[in-house]
Design a protein around this motif. Structure first.
Motif, PDB file in Angstrom:
ATOM      1  N   ASP A 183       3.088   1.314   3.283  1.00  0.00           N
ATOM      2  CA  ASP A 183       2.964   0.887   1.967  1.00  0.00           C
ATOM      3  C   ASP A 183       4.249   1.691   1.375  1.00  0.00           C
TER       4      ASP A 183
ATOM      5  N   ASP B 285       7.931   0.636   5.399  1.00  0.00           N
ATOM      6  CA  ASP B 285       7.067  -0.527   5.400  1.00  0.00           C
ATOM      7  C   ASP B 285       7.327  -1.336   6.777  1.00  0.00           C
TER       8      ASP B 285
ATOM      9  N   GLY C   3       0.499   7.788  -0.782  1.00  0.00           N
ATOM     10  CA  GLY C   3       0.851   6.304  -0.395  1.00  0.00           C
ATOM     11  C   GLY C   3      -0.634   5.660  -1.164  1.00  0.00           C
ATOM     12  N   ASN C   4      -0.544   4.029  -1.026  1.00  0.00           N
ATOM     13  CA  ASN C   4      -1.744   3.149  -1.804  1.00  0.00           C
ATOM     14  C   ASN C   4      -2.953   3.229  -1.019  1.00  0.00           C
ATOM     15  N   HIS C   5      -2.903   3.460   0.387  1.00  0.00           N
ATOM     16  CA  HIS C   5      -3.984   3.309   1.018  1.00  0.00           C
ATOM     17  C   HIS C   5      -3.966   4.485   2.100  1.00  0.00           C
TER      18      HIS C   5
END
Length: 344
Positions: free
Chosen positions: A40, A45, A247-249
């Motif tokens: 992400d 990516d 990060g996002n997740h």
């Protein structure tokens, strides 16, 4: 043709074991444990999924390319771990003092063990030895260490000598790190014994030494390279794991486990690299001892009859290679061989 192929394969083997293999191990950890949490984040990516052919191809290609890059950067990496590169002056000096204190403490403990054993086996010591023993026992730190050493087995006491042997002989050659000292000890071997500057004359020496001895030196260094590359890769993978936490997740449990394991393994690989220098030191010692005569012959010189004269000769050879020519270099003429005589 066979000799050429053998040399190429030999060089490829040390490169494979020393740099590409540890890079592949680190890259595997990165792809399986860290990469999923980086997808992400902008530049990451497009990382491949952790299953299937793309990952296998990426692993092989990445390990090969990154291993070659690491091999090209090995001098900077070694100098960083030895304490010569990017170390602040104060940290360098303080670490050198600690290393010197550690060396002197080991030397004192070994001297105590030797004098006490001599006293038990041969009776009262000579006055000079008795004074040295009393002086050593007057140091409370050495006295406590001596009491512990007396309870050690013969094998454990031998390990003290092994640790002491990983320091350079001259105190002014002590480096700030354990790896720096372990390497510096055999870098100064030729100069200490024969006044042959092996750092300066390394290419000439390895070019004239017997093939088996030179091969042993390369293989011994490959073992140290392996642990150094593994350690450096662990640090980089740990840094990307920290980045993945933002990060996002992020998979925090998996990333945390990776960080803990890598942090625990870094000192293990460092100590393994220091220990592996023992074989490297033995190979370099053999290289110097057996390579001096062919080196002298290749330079048009003959080894003198006495060790003192040989030390003078190598000192002049090293000086001639290090500084511009001076008239005093003509003193080397006494060791030159007759160019009209064909060597046997």
């Amino acid at each position: 043709m066979g000799d050429i192929a053998k040399g190429v394969l030999g060089g490829a083997w040390t490169l494979l074991v020393g740099w590409i293999l540890p890079t592949a191990l680190n890259l595997t950890v990165f792809i399986l444990a860290v990469a999923p949490s980086l997808r992400d984040l902008g530049p990451f990516d497009r990382l491949p999924d952790s299953s299937g052919l793309p990952t296998g191809a990426a692993l092989v290609t990445g390990a090969l390319l990154l291993g070659l890059v690491a091999n090209a950067c090995q001098n900077a990496l070694y100098r960083l771990l030895e304490g010569y590169l990017l170390w602040p002056a104060r940290a360098f000096e303080a670490s050198c003092r600690r290393s010197l204190n550690r060396k002197q403490a080991l030397e004192g403990r070994l001297s105590l063990l030797r004098l006490e054993r001599r006293e038990r086996e041969n009776g009262p010591l000579a006055p000079a030895d008795a004074q040295q023993l009393a002086r050593l026992l007057a140091d409370p730190h050495l006295a406590r260490a001596a009491a512990r050493d007396q309870r050690r087995t013969a094998v454990q006491r031998a390990l003290l000598q092994e640790q002491f042997a990983r320091f350079p002989i001259a105190d002014d050659q002590v480096a700030p790190t354990r790896l720096g000292n372990a390497i510096r000890r055999f870098e100064e071997y030729g100069w200490d014994r024969y006044r042959l500057d092996t750092q300066l004359m390394w290419n000439e020496l390895t070019g004239c030494a017997p093939d088996q001895i030179r091969r042993q030196t390369e293989l011994a260094r490959a073992s140290v390279d392996f642990f150094v590359a593994l350690l450096a890769g662990h640090v980089l993978v740990a840094a990307t794991a920290v980045l993945a936490l933002f990060g996002n997740h992020p998979d925090r449990w998996r990333l945390g486990t990776v960080l803990v394991v890598l942090a625990a393994l870094v000192p293990v690989w460092y100590r393994s690299a220091v220990t592996a220098t023992d074989e490297w030191a033995a190979a370099v010692r053999a290289l110097v001892n057996t390579g001096r005569k062919p080196l002298a012959a290749s330079l048009g010189l003959a080894l003198p009859d006495t060790l003192a004269a040989e030390r003078d000769m190598w000192s002049m050879v090293s000086r001639l290679s290090r500084i511009p020519y001076h008239e005093r270099a003509s003193a080397l003429d006494q060791y030159r061989t007759d160019p009209t005589v064909i060597p046997p």
